[in-house]
Design a protein around this motif. Structure first.
Motif, short mmCIF file in Angstrom:
data_model
loop_
_atom_site.label_atom_id
_atom_site.label_comp_id
_atom_site.label_asym_id
_atom_site.label_seq_id
_atom_site.Cartn_x
_atom_site.Cartn_y
_atom_site.Cartn_z
N ALA A 1 24.19 -34.72 25.93
CA ALA A 1 22.95 -34.32 25.29
C ALA A 1 22.81 -32.81 25.30
N ALA A 2 22.09 -32.30 24.32
CA ALA A 2 21.88 -30.85 24.21
C ALA A 2 20.39 -30.56 24.16
N GLY A 3 20.01 -29.51 24.87
CA GLY A 3 18.61 -29.12 24.90
C GLY A 3 18.43 -27.64 24.64
N GLU A 4 17.21 -27.29 24.23
CA GLU A 4 16.93 -25.89 23.90
C GLU A 4 15.88 -25.28 24.82
N ARG B 1 18.30 -45.42 31.32
CA ARG B 1 19.17 -44.25 31.27
C ARG B 1 18.81 -43.30 32.40
N GLU B 2 19.84 -42.73 33.05
CA GLU B 2 19.59 -41.82 34.15
C GLU B 2 20.37 -40.53 33.97
N PHE B 3 19.80 -39.48 34.52
CA PHE B 3 20.43 -38.17 34.51
C PHE B 3 21.64 -38.15 35.43
N VAL B 4 22.69 -37.47 35.00
CA VAL B 4 23.88 -37.32 35.83
C VAL B 4 24.10 -35.85 36.21
N ALA B 5 24.17 -34.99 35.20
CA ALA B 5 24.46 -33.58 35.47
C ALA B 5 24.04 -32.75 34.26
N ASP C 1 15.19 -36.67 30.25
CA ASP C 1 15.87 -36.85 28.96
C ASP C 1 14.99 -36.44 27.79
N LYS C 2 13.68 -36.41 27.99
CA LYS C 2 12.79 -36.02 26.89
C LYS C 2 12.98 -34.56 26.48
N ASN C 3 13.60 -33.76 27.34
CA ASN C 3 13.82 -32.35 27.04
C ASN C 3 15.09 -32.09 26.23
N TYR C 4 15.85 -33.12 25.99
CA TYR C 4 17.09 -32.99 25.22
C TYR C 4 16.86 -33.59 23.83
N HIS C 5 17.13 -32.80 22.81
CA HIS C 5 16.81 -33.22 21.45
C HIS C 5 17.99 -33.78 20.68
#
Length: 126
Positions: free
Chosen positions: A95-98, A43-47, A110-114
């Motif tokens: 994904a959503a992160g806090e 999995r890779e980051f897009v935006a 991606d570890k920062n998105y829960h």
């Protein structure tokens, strides 16, 4: 809890466009991101985009072609995909992160998105 529902994927020809949507419900988060995973790849980051300021981050391979935006009133984040090519074929995840702040590496991890959506398939083929 946060629920994320993606939509907008599909089959598109090379050079074509799609718009993905991610509707969020539940508790408020600070950051929304899009990731993708191609068959057999990681999995890779897009935006990513921050809800409050609209600050955006993009991986180099999509800069200038993809645009992330948000509609705070609708709790919805969009990813406009233009000039698509076969390498963009993947399942796209919202994904959503806090997390509060950080540089590009923080937004791209991606570890920062829960919270994660179920994914929507984007296939680029002629």
């Amino acid at each position: 809890q946060v629920q994320l529902v993606e939509s907008g994927g599909g089959l598109v020809q090379p050079g074509g466009s799609l718009r993905l949507s991610c509707a969020a419900s539940g508790r408020t988060t600070r950051v929304m991101g899009w990731f993708r995973q191609a068959l057999g790849k990681e999995r890779e980051f897009v935006a990513a985009i921050r809800w409050s300021t609209g600050t955006t981050y993009y991986v180099d391979s999509v800069t200038g072609r993809f645009t992330i935006s948000r509609d705070n009133a609708k709790n919805t984040v969009y990813l406009q995909l233009n000039s698509l090519n076969s390498e963009d074929t993947a399942v796209y995840y919202c994904a959503a992160g806090e997390f509060v702040g950080g540089d590009y590496d923080v937004f791209a991890a991606d570890k920062n998105y829960h919270y994660w959506g179920q994914g929507t398939q984007v296939t680029v083929a002629s």
